[in-house]
Design a protein around this motif. Structure first.
Motif, mmCIF file in Angstrom:
data_model
loop_
_atom_site.group_PDB
_atom_site.id
_atom_site.type_symbol
_atom_site.label_atom_id
_atom_site.label_comp_id
_atom_site.label_asym_id
_atom_site.label_seq_id
_atom_site.Cartn_x
_atom_site.Cartn_y
_atom_site.Cartn_z
ATOM 1 N N THR A 149 0.798 -1.025 -0.172
ATOM 2 C CA THR A 149 0.023 -0.085 0.017
ATOM 3 C C THR A 149 0.798 1.300 0.073
ATOM 4 O O THR A 149 0.704 2.342 -0.761
ATOM 5 N N ARG A 150 1.930 1.013 0.972
ATOM 6 C CA ARG A 150 2.784 2.342 0.840
ATOM 7 C C ARG A 150 3.447 2.591 -0.514
ATOM 8 O O ARG A 150 3.616 3.722 -0.739
ATOM 9 N N GLU A 151 3.739 1.578 -1.140
ATOM 10 C CA GLU A 151 4.627 1.880 -2.364
ATOM 11 C C GLU A 151 3.631 2.306 -3.378
ATOM 12 O O GLU A 151 3.954 3.213 -4.126
ATOM 13 N N ALA A 152 2.509 1.671 -3.164
ATOM 14 C CA ALA A 152 1.276 2.260 -4.318
ATOM 15 C C ALA A 152 1.102 3.682 -3.980
ATOM 16 O O ALA A 152 0.967 4.369 -5.073
ATOM 17 N N ALA A 153 1.321 4.050 -2.825
ATOM 18 C CA ALA A 153 0.952 5.520 -2.382
ATOM 19 C C ALA A 153 2.104 6.450 -3.222
ATOM 20 O O ALA A 153 1.780 7.522 -3.658
ATOM 21 N N GLU A 154 3.083 5.851 -3.021
ATOM 22 C CA GLU A 154 4.194 6.919 -3.690
ATOM 23 C C GLU A 154 4.137 7.127 -5.138
ATOM 24 O O GLU A 154 4.440 7.927 -5.863
ATOM 25 N N ALA A 155 3.578 5.719 -5.905
ATOM 26 C CA ALA A 155 3.252 5.882 -7.062
ATOM 27 C C ALA A 155 2.053 6.760 -7.489
ATOM 28 O O ALA A 155 1.872 7.101 -8.808
ATOM 29 N N SER A 156 1.053 6.678 -6.695
ATOM 30 C CA SER A 156 -0.078 7.338 -7.115
ATOM 31 C C SER A 156 -0.728 8.172 -5.902
ATOM 32 O O SER A 156 -1.618 7.672 -5.203
ATOM 33 N N ALA A 157 -0.201 9.324 -6.021
ATOM 34 C CA ALA A 157 -0.774 10.417 -5.214
ATOM 35 C C ALA A 157 -1.256 10.054 -3.880
ATOM 36 O O ALA A 157 -2.427 10.269 -3.389
ATOM 37 N N ASN A 158 -0.334 10.003 -3.106
ATOM 38 C CA ASN A 158 -0.665 9.730 -1.565
ATOM 39 C C ASN A 158 -1.788 8.953 -1.212
ATOM 40 O O ASN A 158 -2.686 9.285 -0.277
ATOM 41 N N PHE A 159 -1.886 7.665 -1.834
ATOM 42 C CA PHE A 159 -3.144 6.964 -1.831
ATOM 43 C C PHE A 159 -3.412 6.503 -0.252
ATOM 44 O O PHE A 159 -4.221 6.313 0.339
ATOM 45 N N ARG A 160 -1.904 6.137 0.263
ATOM 46 C CA ARG A 160 -2.022 5.488 1.781
ATOM 47 C C ARG A 160 -2.699 6.690 2.490
ATOM 48 O O ARG A 160 -3.293 6.058 3.758
ATOM 49 N N ARG A 161 -1.851 7.692 2.245
ATOM 50 C CA ARG A 161 -2.359 8.776 3.511
ATOM 51 C C ARG A 161 -3.995 9.046 3.298
ATOM 52 O O ARG A 161 -4.501 9.303 4.262
ATOM 53 N N LEU A 162 -4.626 8.949 1.992
ATOM 54 C CA LEU A 162 -5.991 8.879 1.963
ATOM 55 C C LEU A 162 -6.564 7.811 2.804
ATOM 56 O O LEU A 162 -7.649 8.106 3.415
ATOM 57 N N PHE A 163 -6.040 6.796 2.613
ATOM 58 C CA PHE A 163 -6.514 5.393 3.226
ATOM 59 C C PHE A 163 -6.611 5.833 4.723
ATOM 60 O O PHE A 163 -7.468 5.458 5.697
ATOM 61 N N GLN A 164 -5.695 6.325 5.108
ATOM 62 C CA GLN A 164 -5.181 6.410 6.682
ATOM 63 C C GLN A 164 -6.129 7.538 7.214
ATOM 64 O O GLN A 164 -6.600 7.423 8.326
ATOM 65 N N GLN A 165 -6.161 8.516 6.356
ATOM 66 C CA GLN A 165 -7.002 9.733 6.847
ATOM 67 C C GLN A 165 -8.558 9.801 6.332
ATOM 68 O O GLN A 165 -8.964 10.788 6.447
ATOM 69 N N ALA A 166 -9.161 8.800 5.376
ATOM 70 C CA ALA A 166 -10.373 8.631 5.255
ATOM 71 C C ALA A 166 -11.441 8.985 6.257
ATOM 72 O O ALA A 166 -11.176 8.665 7.247
ATOM 73 N N PRO A 167 -12.445 9.561 5.906
ATOM 74 C CA PRO A 167 -13.546 9.775 6.872
ATOM 75 C C PRO A 167 -14.250 8.511 7.249
ATOM 76 O O PRO A 167 -14.653 8.324 8.453
ATOM 77 N N ALA A 168 -14.122 7.496 6.208
ATOM 78 C CA ALA A 168 -14.895 6.194 6.803
ATOM 79 C C ALA A 168 -13.718 5.582 7.724
ATOM 80 O O ALA A 168 -12.320 6.073 7.552
ATOM 81 N N PHE A 169 -13.850 4.628 8.472
ATOM 82 C CA PHE A 169 -12.646 3.951 9.313
ATOM 83 C C PHE A 169 -12.422 2.690 8.850
ATOM 84 O O PHE A 169 -13.359 1.991 8.548
ATOM 85 N N PHE A 170 -11.387 2.196 9.141
ATOM 86 C CA PHE A 170 -10.895 0.889 8.604
ATOM 87 C C PHE A 170 -9.942 0.350 9.942
ATOM 88 O O PHE A 170 -9.353 1.333 10.486
ATOM 89 N N ALA A 171 -10.106 -0.795 9.995
ATOM 90 C CA ALA A 171 -8.999 -1.564 11.020
ATOM 91 C C ALA A 171 -8.795 -3.001 10.499
ATOM 92 O O ALA A 171 -9.847 -3.574 9.828
ATOM 93 N N VAL A 172 -7.836 -3.677 10.709
ATOM 94 C CA VAL A 172 -7.517 -4.902 10.267
ATOM 95 C C VAL A 172 -7.091 -5.538 11.739
ATOM 96 O O VAL A 172 -6.376 -5.321 12.510
ATOM 97 N N LEU A 173 -7.887 -6.806 11.952
ATOM 98 C CA LEU A 173 -7.778 -7.657 13.006
ATOM 99 C C LEU A 173 -7.195 -8.813 12.426
ATOM 100 O O LEU A 173 -7.545 -9.405 11.603
ATOM 101 N N SER A 174 -6.348 -9.332 13.526
ATOM 102 C CA SER A 174 -5.625 -10.518 13.004
ATOM 103 C C SER A 174 -5.775 -11.612 13.848
ATOM 104 O O SER A 174 -5.818 -11.383 15.289
ATOM 105 N N GLY A 175 -5.798 -12.936 13.566
ATOM 106 C CA GLY A 175 -6.098 -14.006 14.527
ATOM 107 C C GLY A 175 -7.520 -14.122 15.109
ATOM 108 O O GLY A 175 -8.139 -13.364 14.936
ATOM 109 N N PRO A 176 -7.481 -15.325 15.666
ATOM 110 C CA PRO A 176 -8.638 -15.847 16.405
ATOM 111 C C PRO A 176 -9.268 -14.783 17.382
ATOM 112 O O PRO A 176 -10.244 -15.067 18.086
ATOM 113 N N THR A 177 -8.195 -14.129 18.206
ATOM 114 C CA THR A 177 -8.610 -13.306 19.068
ATOM 115 C C THR A 177 -8.674 -11.811 18.994
ATOM 116 O O THR A 177 -8.672 -10.796 19.854
#
Lengths: 480, 126
Positions: A149-177
């Protein structure tokens, strides 16, 4: 002044540095780099880095692409997180994690002649996280996801920053707990900027444990179905150290699968809908309130009609009285509407009704004083009846007569109103109480809980009205 | 036959004009009004102290508050209550929805209909 020997600085730098030429051959490496890679300078000098540390996988490709970006653009390039296995001293390949910064070094002609790399071995840090929280595979999957995602950001206009700062919220949860491995800024704001990454949902957000969300996450993780919900009510601590607050969320949980199809975590996305749900609730309240007012107003009008026509044979006069009362009611509503149905000024309330009279006959005075909506309607109708009565039978039926209306606040906070008619025909207590006196008495002593004194004297009629503060003071945020 | 004689009624209504209309309707229907309250605290006091009425008509929204505490007292005294409201039955909380309701603005016929059971009781008892 002593000269600085930069070659010596390069050798002395505590973190690993090395320099490649345009063919990716080692030109120089400092002792820290040699120690980290377990090689000597003699082994490396003139050797192609990809020959010495071959990697046909994604990491090798990304490393090479980063070098090529520096050569092509003349700009530094960073790889925040790179898994790159190297052979250890015994020749066995071991997994290592790196953060690498690649800096261009320019030749005399201004083109990039060399690339200098500064690497930091973050393997220990990665292992620590791995040991503390995560199954190894999900860590590498997550880091590669974030890195891509980070490298895509550098190639395409701060994509990750938009993702990080989007008004919608995102979270990634890992594992059974359900361990947080990523949370966007808006997600963090939602949970009062608590440190969630690295913790399970139950640890990070203890207030949600009994609200069914962890059971839902369990089902998504174990059964692989996607769950979504609109305007779900959740009690969330929105500010650190404060009790949970009612929050409404549109959200969805989606299973995250690795290439073999195994579920490794849950992707959380959503929107905070609290404001719009509150708005809808408030609108519902206002519609209910409007309905209440309309029905009450209709009941009032019905009563005005019935009172006006009840005991008269003169239908034309009754019609005039009815219309005048409706106008008084309507004017009270106009005044309230101008002030969001909150309160009115006594001055306006009194003058509105008395404005039809000759100003030489009528005097009103009192301090600036606000009365609430209920008292406004009640007093407007009352003043209308008193004025009508004054014009028909009292001091204003005589061109020489006068009316004074004075109001003020007494020491107890009561609203005191004096209605004093002078110069008209002598006032006499009526044998039969008509609508006007019934209204005066009921509004003052009943509806507004106040006290009323009336005087029927030769000089004219007078009323002394005392209203308790609770009956007329506007209350903030009150709808009624 | 519907003449209820001296049947007694208690009224809670916070708006003067609406109260006048109701008082006139009740007096036309032959009811004796044994108490009128226009404010909440007065309604509670009257609910406790008034000579036990045969029925009470209660406006739900009283000066921004709700009449239910007074209704509770009346019900405990065995007084049947009828609610008057602009919202209709749906505006009542669930625990009060089984009560009789007249919807504002109501007519004399509405009031007569809703009080009918208590008037007839008078005939049966008398």
């Amino acid at each position: 002044m002593a000269e600085v020997d930069f070659a010596q600085v390069f050798q002395a730098l505590p973190s690993p540095f090395m320099i490649l030429d345009r063919e990716f051959r080692y030109v120089a490496a400092n002792p820290a780099y040699l120690a980290t890679t377990g090689r000597t300078m003699d082994e490396l000098r003139g050797e192609n880095i990809f020959g010495k540390f071959p990697n046909r996988g994604e990491s090798g490709r990304r490393l090479q692409e980063s070098f090529e970006r520096v050569l092509a653009t003349g700009e530094p390039d960073t790889l925040a997180y790179l898994a790159y296995p190297i052979p250890d001293a015994d020749g066995r390949m071991t997994n290592r994690y790196w953060t690498a910064v690649h800096v261009p070094l320019f030749g005399a002609d201004g083109t990039v002649e060399f690339v200098m790399q500064n690497t930091v071995d973050v393997t220990e840090y990665a292992r620590l996280r791995e040991a503390a929280t995560l199954p190894f595979t999900s860590l590498s999957a997550e880091t590669s996801l974030i890195e891509r995602t980070r490298e895509a950001a550098e190639a395409s206009a701060n994509f990750r920053r938009l993702f990080q700062q989007a008004p919608a919220f995102f979270a990634v949860l890992s594992g059974p707990t359900h361990i947080f491995t990523f949370a966007s800024d808006s997600y963090l704001r939602l949970v009062g900027n608590r440190e969630v990454v690295g913790q399970t949902v139950a640890e990070a957000l203890p207030e949600v444990i009994d609200q069914g969300f962890i059971e839902l996450l369990d089902r998504v993780f174990h059964e692989g179905y996607a769950h979504s919900q609109e305007s779900a009510r959740v009690m969330l601590a929105r500010t650190a150290g404060r009790p949970p607050e009612e929050t409404f969320l549109d959200f969805s949980y989606h299973p995250i699968r690795d290439p073999s199809g195994e579920i490794t975590g849950v992707f959380v996305q959503g929107m905070d809908r609290t404001e719009s749900v509150r708005f809808a609730q408030r609108q519902r309240l206002l519609i209910d309130e409007l309905n209440h007012r309309v029905k009450n107003t209709l009941a009032t009008v019905q009563s005005i009609a019935s009172q006006s026509f009840r005991s008269t044979s003169d239908v034309a006069a009754a019609k005039r009285a009815f219309e005048a009362r409706l106008v008084a009611l309507s004017q009270a509503h106009n005044m309230l509407s101008d002030r969001q149905w909150h309160d009115t000024e006594m001055d306006r309330l009194v003058c509105q009704e008395l404005s039809i009279f000759d100003p030489r006959q009528v005097r009103s005075s009192g301090p600036s004083l606000r009365v609430n909506a209920k008292a406004t309607v009640a007093l407007a109708l009352l003043i209308h009846e008193l004025a009508t009565n004054a014009a028909r039978h009292g001091s204003l039926s005589n061109p020489e007569g006068s009316l004074a209306v004075e109001w003020g606040e007494d020491a107890q906070g009561n609203l005191v109103i004096d209605w004093i008619e002078r110069g008209g025909p002598p006032a006499r207590e009526p044998q039969k109480h008509g609508f006007g006196s019934r209204l005066l008495h009921t509004v003052v002593t009943g509806e507004l809980g106040g006290k009323l004194q009336t005087r029927f004297e030769d000089e004219g009629f007078a009323a002394h009205i005392v209203l308790p503060s609770g009956a007329y003071i506007a209350q903030e945020n009150s709808l009624v | 036959m519907s003449e209820p004689g001296s049947r007694r009624i208690l009224v809670v209504e916070d708006e003067t004009l609406v109260l006048f209309n109701l008082e006139d309707i009740l007096s036309d229907l032959g009811w004796e009004i044994v108490g009128v309250a226009m404010r909440l605290e007065e309604a509670r006091r009257l609910a406790e102290t008034a000579v036990r009425p045969d029925v009470a008509i209660l406006d739900v929204n009283i000066g921004g508050g709700l009449v239910f505490p007074a209704a509770e007292i009346l019900v405990q005294r065995g007084v049947p209550v009828v609610f008057a409201t602009g919202y209709g039955r749906d505006g009542l909380p669930p625990e009060w929805q089984d009560r009789e309701v007249i919807v504002k603005p109501y007519t004399q016929a509405d009031v007569e209909r809703v009080l009918q059971p208590y008037s007839q009781q008078a005939c049966a008892a008398g």
